[in-house]
Design a protein around this motif. Sequence first.
Motif, PDB file in Angstrom:
ATOM      1  N   ARG A  67      29.678 -23.790   4.985  1.00 19.84           N
ATOM      2  CA  ARG A  67      29.760 -23.751   3.528  1.00 19.84           C
ATOM      3  C   ARG A  67      28.643 -24.576   2.883  1.00 19.84           C
ATOM      4  O   ARG A  67      27.939 -24.110   1.978  1.00 19.84           O
ATOM      5  N   VAL A  68      28.468 -25.785   3.368  1.00 18.35           N
ATOM      6  CA  VAL A  68      27.453 -26.685   2.803  1.00 18.35           C
ATOM      7  C   VAL A  68      26.045 -26.206   3.160  1.00 18.35           C
ATOM      8  O   VAL A  68      25.131 -26.203   2.323  1.00 18.35           O
ATOM      9  N   ALA A  69      25.866 -25.785   4.405  1.00 20.34           N
ATOM     10  CA  ALA A  69      24.535 -25.391   4.875  1.00 20.34           C
ATOM     11  C   ALA A  69      24.022 -24.157   4.146  1.00 20.34           C
ATOM     12  O   ALA A  69      22.832 -24.072   3.812  1.00 20.34           O
ATOM     13  N   ALA A  70      24.890 -23.180   3.891  1.00 21.47           N
ATOM     14  CA  ALA A  70      24.466 -21.966   3.185  1.00 21.47           C
ATOM     15  C   ALA A  70      23.958 -22.306   1.794  1.00 21.47           C
ATOM     16  O   ALA A  70      22.938 -21.768   1.337  1.00 21.47           O
ATOM     17  N   VAL A  71      24.650 -23.212   1.107  1.00 24.00           N
ATOM     18  CA  VAL A  71      24.211 -23.631  -0.228  1.00 24.00           C
ATOM     19  C   VAL A  71      22.872 -24.356  -0.130  1.00 24.00           C
ATOM     20  O   VAL A  71      21.981 -24.155  -0.971  1.00 24.00           O
ATOM     21  N   ASN A  72      22.704 -25.177   0.883  1.00 21.69           N
ATOM     22  CA  ASN A  72      21.441 -25.910   1.043  1.00 21.69           C
ATOM     23  C   ASN A  72      20.266 -24.959   1.237  1.00 21.69           C
ATOM     24  O   ASN A  72      19.181 -25.162   0.660  1.00 21.69           O
ATOM     25  N   VAL A  73      20.449 -23.911   2.058  1.00 24.73           N
ATOM     26  CA  VAL A  73      19.375 -22.941   2.256  1.00 24.73           C
ATOM     27  C   VAL A  73      19.049 -22.247   0.939  1.00 24.73           C
ATOM     28  O   VAL A  73      17.877 -22.065   0.581  1.00 24.73           O
ATOM     29  N   PHE A  74      20.071 -21.853   0.214  1.00 26.36           N
ATOM     30  CA  PHE A  74      19.875 -21.209  -1.091  1.00 26.36           C
ATOM     31  C   PHE A  74      19.077 -22.118  -2.028  1.00 26.36           C
ATOM     32  O   PHE A  74      18.112 -21.681  -2.672  1.00 26.36           O
ATOM     33  N   LEU A  75      19.458 -23.386  -2.115  1.00 23.49           N
ATOM     34  CA  LEU A  75      18.780 -24.314  -3.019  1.00 23.49           C
ATOM     35  C   LEU A  75      17.355 -24.597  -2.555  1.00 23.49           C
ATOM     36  O   LEU A  75      16.439 -24.715  -3.384  1.00 23.49           O
ATOM     37  N   ASP A  76      17.143 -24.701  -1.243  1.00 25.83           N
ATOM     38  CA  ASP A  76      15.792 -24.909  -0.720  1.00 25.83           C
ATOM     39  C   ASP A  76      14.884 -23.745  -1.089  1.00 25.83           C
ATOM     40  O   ASP A  76      13.737 -23.930  -1.520  1.00 25.83           O
ATOM     41  N   THR A  77      15.391 -22.533  -0.900  1.00 26.25           N
ATOM     42  CA  THR A  77      14.585 -21.355  -1.221  1.00 26.25           C
ATOM     43  C   THR A  77      14.294 -21.273  -2.705  1.00 26.25           C
ATOM     44  O   THR A  77      13.169 -20.970  -3.117  1.00 26.25           O
ATOM     45  N   ARG A  78      15.303 -21.535  -3.514  1.00 21.09           N
ATOM     46  CA  ARG A  78      15.092 -21.488  -4.961  1.00 21.09           C
ATOM     47  C   ARG A  78      14.089 -22.542  -5.394  1.00 21.09           C
ATOM     48  O   ARG A  78      13.239 -22.302  -6.260  1.00 21.09           O
TER      49      ARG A  78
END
Length: 203
Positions: free
Chosen positions: A174-185
Amino acid sequence: MFDRLPGDTGLFDFDDVADQLLEQGISLSPAEVHGCLVGLLAAGHDPEPGAGLNALNQALDLDLHGALADEVMQLYAHCNAALVDDVFDFSPLLPDESHELAVRTASLADWCRGFLTGFARTVAASGTGGETLPGDSTEILRDFAAMAQASADEHDEDDDEAEEAYFALVEYLRVAAVNVFLDTRGRQDDRERSLKGKPDALH
């Protein structure tokens, strides 16, 4: 516990989506479908629901139609809203605790597999495959690849230690998926700022 997106209207019940997929002759897990949608968004795909449905169909070789297609577009929109929400209430679509641990573990692996498929499709389509991934994304994707191979061990279904291990994996996911999304954005925002700062080559 994790079979719904927090705050949704109850449209996205795992078992209901599974039944709808089977009605269209599709044996994929709802977890893999949801993971793919999140992977698309995490790699920077267009958040417009129709674009998400089209990309999902291409990534997983599907042809979703009718009410299920409409529901998947709603799910895509909810995924995007949850990922950008400061409340941080994103959750993966997985079976609830009424399902055996082996089923939940297999679904977790399916979710990770779907995420990687969606992520890879978006990266390939954007032509950014040769770029270094931002932040911790490379390590997270490696972890997801390992989790995609997960299977229930020989613990008893009622074993508290096995249950705790499962929920720890779900929380990491859950946390890691959000982190990837935020990194890409963040990388996309940096690229846009860089382009705006360049002088127009035509003038």
